[in-house]
Scaffold this motif. Structure first.
Motif, PDB file in Angstrom:
ATOM      1  N   GLY A   1       0.743  -1.215  -0.185  1.00 57.28           N
ATOM      2  CA  GLY A   1      -0.022   0.032   0.030  1.00 57.28           C
ATOM      3  C   GLY A   1       0.845   1.273   0.055  1.00 57.28           C
ATOM      4  N   GLY A   2       2.360   1.083   0.067  1.00 57.27           N
ATOM      5  CA  GLY A   2       3.024   2.380   0.184  1.00 57.27           C
ATOM      6  C   GLY A   2       3.239   2.660   1.534  1.00 57.27           C
ATOM      7  N   ASN A   3       4.307   3.526   1.843  1.00 58.70           N
ATOM      8  CA  ASN A   3       4.698   4.096   3.122  1.00 58.70           C
ATOM      9  C   ASN A   3       4.712   5.631   3.154  1.00 58.70           C
ATOM     10  N   TRP A   4       4.406   6.237   2.208  1.00 58.47           N
ATOM     11  CA  TRP A   4       4.581   7.803   1.853  1.00 58.47           C
ATOM     12  C   TRP A   4       3.462   8.457   1.063  1.00 58.47           C
ATOM     13  N   ARG A   5       3.069   9.400   1.343  1.00 51.22           N
ATOM     14  CA  ARG A   5       2.276  10.232   0.241  1.00 51.22           C
ATOM     15  C   ARG A   5       2.815  11.667   0.470  1.00 51.22           C
ATOM     16  N   ASP A   6       2.693  12.351  -0.875  1.00 49.62           N
ATOM     17  CA  ASP A   6       3.085  13.793  -1.244  1.00 49.62           C
ATOM     18  C   ASP A   6       2.246  14.596  -0.447  1.00 49.62           C
ATOM     19  N   PRO A   7       2.443  15.197   0.748  1.00 50.77           N
ATOM     20  CA  PRO A   7       1.567  16.123   1.446  1.00 50.77           C
ATOM     21  C   PRO A   7       1.154  17.158   0.458  1.00 50.77           C
ATOM     22  N   ALA A   8       2.066  17.607  -0.477  1.00 52.19           N
ATOM     23  CA  ALA A   8       1.791  19.092  -1.169  1.00 52.19           C
ATOM     24  C   ALA A   8       0.675  18.302  -2.532  1.00 52.19           C
ATOM     25  N   SER A   9       0.378  16.990  -2.877  1.00 54.30           N
ATOM     26  CA  SER A   9      -0.084  16.593  -3.746  1.00 54.30           C
ATOM     27  C   SER A   9      -1.554  16.156  -3.558  1.00 54.30           C
ATOM     28  N   THR A  10      -2.664  16.571  -4.167  1.00 53.35           N
ATOM     29  CA  THR A  10      -3.917  16.392  -4.282  1.00 53.35           C
ATOM     30  C   THR A  10      -4.303  14.622  -4.375  1.00 53.35           C
ATOM     31  N   SER A  11      -3.420  14.065  -4.766  1.00 57.98           N
ATOM     32  CA  SER A  11      -3.577  12.839  -5.020  1.00 57.98           C
ATOM     33  C   SER A  11      -3.431  11.700  -3.625  1.00 57.98           C
ATOM     34  N   GLU A  12      -4.080  10.860  -3.511  1.00 56.80           N
ATOM     35  CA  GLU A  12      -4.552   9.947  -2.358  1.00 56.80           C
ATOM     36  C   GLU A  12      -3.386   8.717  -2.593  1.00 56.80           C
ATOM     37  N   GLU A  13      -2.664   8.598  -3.740  1.00 55.33           N
ATOM     38  CA  GLU A  13      -2.105   7.574  -4.029  1.00 55.33           C
ATOM     39  C   GLU A  13      -0.811   7.750  -3.190  1.00 55.33           C
ATOM     40  N   LYS A  14      -0.237   6.458  -2.500  1.00 57.56           N
ATOM     41  CA  LYS A  14       1.000   6.298  -1.857  1.00 57.56           C
ATOM     42  C   LYS A  14       2.107   5.493  -2.535  1.00 57.56           C
TER      43      LYS A  14
END
Length: 474
Positions: A63-76
């Motif tokens: 599922g991923g361990n990081w998401r770009d906080p500046a992005s509108t995408s919820e993808e990790k």
């Protein structure tokens, strides 16, 4: 440290030897895209068995361990990191430590090759004198500490590049790109490059680097000094001539930011040169600088750490009072490099064959030790006493004492060390008929350690005057 040095040499080095300024964080319009990973891609490169081992070690999840906080995408996605030290992973993975490290190292090389095919972030290929000075010093220091000649060679190449391409009519320039150097050098350029060259001198023993550092420091004193209030301005004196606006707002900054302040590095350079050359003027200049910024050190110690470090060096190097020398018969030289004080004694002992007996005494602060001359572990660095080349005298013999065996928490095996006061007899021999008087220079190498860690290896030089007229007979 090794991985950092290798990355710099691989990613940031110009073919001429200098170092570039920066890599952008984003590529293809996304922050960090060049560096992040999808678990399926890792399995594609490594296969199921090695991929599963790698993902477990470096915290990679489906599922991923990081998401770009500046992005509108919820993808990790995944950033590689160690969720637990590898020492703890040994038992979890059921693999011997050496095998685990070898397998992970091989996996990283394969993934690095895959990553090399991605769209790379933009490279800022300016070569800046001040930042190269920091890199020269870091590589020279690392090369000496790790016994890695490649790092020292890279530091030498960068130093030669800067001195060959970023000087015009004897003056240092700030930046270089596409074969052209421009902008008169600032305080940080002179201070950082001089400091790096001193590290290079201490790593190689080549006097060329010392001479270059001394020349830059003398120019720095002439061009940037505030003769009235002490310290150094950021812009040189001739850089403000004819420009009243710059002259009015000529800054003199004591604060560290992403890099150490020019004044903090300059103070350290002056103190190092004073110690190496014996020129008291450098130390006096450093003292004036530190007094000029004293209020800033008192009010904002966390913001002036490079100056705080220089102040500690300044106080630690404070010359001993004459009364101490008078109380110690035969004391002919003394130098302190915390946490070790080194003294040289000449008790007037003589022997046949033009030999002179001396003694070097190491006084090691409580809680510290240095490795003995014959450490039990071959990776530990032993102390070494040598004599600089001299036309009249050579080093005939050094009688190192046996070490003391101790056991510390970080090592299950005993260590052979020197603690407290250690006396090392040395014998020098005349090459022929000795002159009435001559100055020799002992060079003492050692690495101080305490129960938790070791400092970088140190080299201390002690000039000693030998008077042959009192050594007659034999």
């Amino acid at each position: 440290m090794i991985e950092t040095c290798e990355w710099v040499l691989r990613e940031m080095r110009d073919e001429g030897g200098g170092f570039y300024s920066a890599l952008d964080a984003d590529s293809e319009g996304e922050e960090g895209r060049f560096y992040i990973w999808d678990r399926d891609e890792i399995f594609e490169v490594l296969g199921e068995q090695e991929g599963d081992l790698f993902c477990s070690a470096y915290g990679v999840t489906t599922g991923g361990n990081w998401r770009d906080p500046a992005s509108t995408s919820e993808e990790k996605t995944n950033i590689l990191f160690l969720p637990r030290p590898l020492d703890e992973a040994y038992g979890t993975e059921g693999i011997e430590p050496g095998e685990l490290r070898d397998r992970l190292s091989a996996a990283r090389k394969k993934l690095l090759a895959r990553r090399g095919g991605r769209v790379r972030p933009h490279l800022d290929d300016k070569i800046m004198t001040d930042w190269n000075g920091l890199m020269i010093g870091s590589l020279a220091y690392a090369g000496k500490a790790l016994n890695e000649p490649r790092y020292i060679k890279a530091a030498e190449d960068a130093a030669n590049f800067i001195l060959s391409n970023l000087r015009r009519e004897g003056r240092l320039l700030h930046t270089y790109r596409d074969g052209s150097a421009r902008i008169p050098g600032y305080l940080d350029d002179y201070a950082n490059l001089a400091d790096g060259l001193l590290d290079l001198y201490q790593a190689t023993g080549e006097k060329e680097w010392l001479a270059q550092a001394q020349t830059l420091t003398d120019e720095m004193l002439e061009l940037f000094s505030d003769d009235q209030a002490g310290g150094f301005f950021f812009v040189s004196v001739d850089g403000v001539e004819g420009d009243p606006a710059i002259s009015l707002f000529r800054s003199k900054d004591p604060y560290d930011r992403a890099v150490p302040s020019g004044n903090g590095v300059a103070a350290r350079v002056l103190l190092r040169l004073g110690e190496i050359t014996g020129n008291k003027t450098y130390r006096e200049e450093a003292g004036d600088l530190l007094r000029a910024f004293r209020v800033y050190l008192e009010d904002a110690p966390r913001g002036t750490e490079s100056l705080m470090l220089a102040a500690a060096i300044y106080l630690d190097q404070k010359p001993a009072k004459n009364v101490e020398i008078e109380k110690e018969p035969g004391l002919v030289a003394r130098m302190r490099k915390a946490p070790v004080t080194i003294k040289v004694f000449d008790h007037g002992e003589e022997s046949s064959g033009g030999k002179v007996q001396l003694a070097i005494r190491l006084l090691i602060d409580k809680g510290w030790h240095i490795n003995s001359h014959r450490p039990i572990q071959d990776y530990l660095i032993p102390p070494r006493i040598e004599l600089d080349d001299n036309p009249s005298w050579i080093l005939a013999e050094v009688s190192y004492p046996e070490g003391e065996k101790i056991t510390l928490a970080f090592s299950p095996d005993p260590l052979s060390v020197y603690q407290g006061t250690v006396e090392i007899p040395v014998t020098i021999r005349a090459r022929g008929e000795p002159p009435p008087s001559a100055t020799i220079t002992f060079r003492v190498d050692f690495q101080p350690c305490n129960a938790n860690s070791c400092l970088a290896p140190e080299t201390v030089k002690l000039p000693v005057v030998i008077r042959a007229e009192v050594k007659k007979g034999g």
